[in-house]
Scaffold this active site. Structure first.
Site, short mmCIF file in Angstrom:
data_model
loop_
_atom_site.label_atom_id
_atom_site.label_comp_id
_atom_site.label_asym_id
_atom_site.label_seq_id
_atom_site.Cartn_x
_atom_site.Cartn_y
_atom_site.Cartn_z
N TYR A 285 5.89 39.33 68.96
CA TYR A 285 7.35 39.60 68.69
C TYR A 285 7.29 39.80 67.36
CZ TYR A 285 8.80 37.27 73.06
OH TYR A 285 8.72 37.08 74.51
N ASP B 220 17.14 35.68 66.21
CA ASP B 220 16.16 36.62 65.92
C ASP B 220 16.59 37.95 65.59
OD1 ASP B 220 13.86 34.81 66.41
OD2 ASP B 220 14.07 34.71 68.44
N GLU C 222 9.24 42.66 72.02
CA GLU C 222 10.91 42.77 72.57
C GLU C 222 11.28 44.01 72.86
OE1 GLU C 222 10.95 43.03 68.07
OE2 GLU C 222 9.78 41.63 69.61
N HIS D 66 11.05 41.55 65.94
CA HIS D 66 12.42 41.56 65.65
C HIS D 66 12.62 41.92 64.17
CE1 HIS D 66 13.16 39.21 69.22
NE2 HIS D 66 12.14 38.23 69.01
N LYS E 119 4.96 34.79 67.38
CA LYS E 119 6.08 35.11 66.27
C LYS E 119 5.50 36.02 65.23
CE LYS E 119 9.39 33.60 66.48
NZ LYS E 119 10.62 34.57 67.00
N ARG F 271 3.38 27.50 69.89
CA ARG F 271 2.89 28.45 70.87
C ARG F 271 1.50 29.22 70.40
NH1 ARG F 271 8.19 31.47 71.89
NH2 ARG F 271 8.27 31.29 69.72
#
Length: 369
Positions: free
Chosen positions: A94, A270, A118, A96, A75, A15
């Site tokens: 993101y 995740d 998130e 996490h 990511k 991505r």
């Protein structure tokens, strides 16, 4: 603002943080966008398409990080990327962090301002930047679960929907949120025997109304989970506590009671995973066995369908990128409490209460930041 988009380097992550349409919107608003060469290759977008939208192309990631005031990714930054971040720079991606203390330390050491997709919230309490990837992961969980159940892949050898005269596979979905609902929708569509477990009676009523007699619902207790998991062919872990580590709903003892060749798909990985036996895997080696039960625990599931995932994600993130670029991060967060909820790290400190608690650290509130 100078906005950088590096190529993703996590294993089998294809991505990209922005697409040409987003670049065009940003450059038309007077911002500069620097994209690392090859960043869009995984979704079928080449450097020339980014150039045509107004972006400049950088040969190396180091140049993107060095020249950018804000870095937009997909990511979490890998260790080498954390080392390239710096004080005063904004990272929007993101994170996490609850399940990743090493990354948390790296971001704190960098001094950057890290805003996590998130934990950004909408006025209704939903998670608008997590939702599109939860939708993808939920739908994918049934695809990968069905494939893993095939005998050649080590599975029990059952077809999800069965055939006339042969019963369908039993699918149990833990969690009736976004990803769980999309998993249930796919499983019901394949004519599996599907049960969704949730601790919200109101949500169970909504699911029952949505799917009718094609879906069973069950209130979440340890006894219920034990009973349903024991007989399941496929279990989908779709539990989310925003910002926090996922609760371990399926214990090692429960896994031992499952039939050999049954499959667990942990969408929650995740955030640490909701099966006690889970550990993160990659698309290169997605599964492992525990007590004869197949575990699929890929930490970036939507990366397997990067074009769909990137388009869905950037549709949701672009307005926030615009706000951060147009106003600067401080003013953007002042004006939007939901975006402010996305701030996880600033100037070497964890600012998100739930994330800090999961990491065993003291939170430094946004106001002081």
């Amino acid at each position: 603002m100078r906005i950088g988009v590096p190529r993703e380097i996590k294993v089998h992550e294809y991505r990209v943080g922005l697409v040409p349409a987003g670049v065009r919107e940003l450059t038309a608003a007077g911002h500069q966008v620097l994209v690392e060469s090859g960043a869009g290759n995984g979704i079928g977008v080449d450097d020339e398409q980014f150039r045509a939208a107004g972006a400049a192309i950088a040969a190396r990631a180091a140049e993107v990080f060095e020249r950018s005031e804000m870095v937009v990714k997909v990511k979490e930054p890998q260790p080498v990327e954390c080392e390239m971040l710096r004080s005063g720079q904004v990272l929007f991606t993101y994170l996490h962090l609850a399940a990743d203390p090493q990354q948390a330390r790296g971001l704190m050491k960098s001094g950057c301002t890290a805003i996590a997709y998130e934990t950004v919230t909408a006025p209704n309490g939903s998670l608008p930047l997590l939702t599109p990837m939860s939708e993808v992961a939920g739908r994918m969980s049934i695809q990968v679960g069905a494939a893993s159940l095939q005998k050649a892949n080590g599975g029990f050898g059952v077809l999800l929907g069965g055939v006339p005269g042969v019963p369908p596979a039993k699918v149990v979905v833990l969690g009736g949120g976004v990803s769980g609902t999309h998993a249930a929708e796919m499983a019901v569509g394949l004519r599996a025997d599907v049960t969704v477990i949730d601790r919200s009676v109101e949500r169970l009523r909504e699911l029952s109304s949505m799917f009718g007699s094609s879906l069973r619902t069950a209130y979440s207790t340890t006894e219920t989970i034990e009973h349903l998991v024991r007989d399941a062919d496929l279990v989908i872990g779709a539990v989310l506590v925003a910002g926090a580590a996922a609760p371990k709903l399926v214990t090692r003892a429960m896994v031992k009671t499952m039939k050999p060749g049954a499959v667990l798909v942990d969408i929650s990985i995740d955030q640490g995973g909701c099966f006690e036996t889970s550990h993160p895997t990659t698309h290169a080696e997605p599964t492992f066995l525990v007590d004869g039960v197949i575990h699929y625990c890929v930490a970036n599931m939507p990366g397997a369908v990067p074009r769909t995932s990137t388009l869905a994600l950037t549709n949701a993130t672009l307005r926030y990128v615009r706000a951060l670029a147009d106003l600067g991060w401080q003013e953007a967060l002042r004006r939007d409490a939901g975006l402010a909820a996305g701030l996880n790290v600033h100037a070497g400190q964890i600012t998100h209460e739930v994330v800090a608690k999961a990491l065993g650290l003291r939170a430094h509130p946004l106001r002081s930041a």
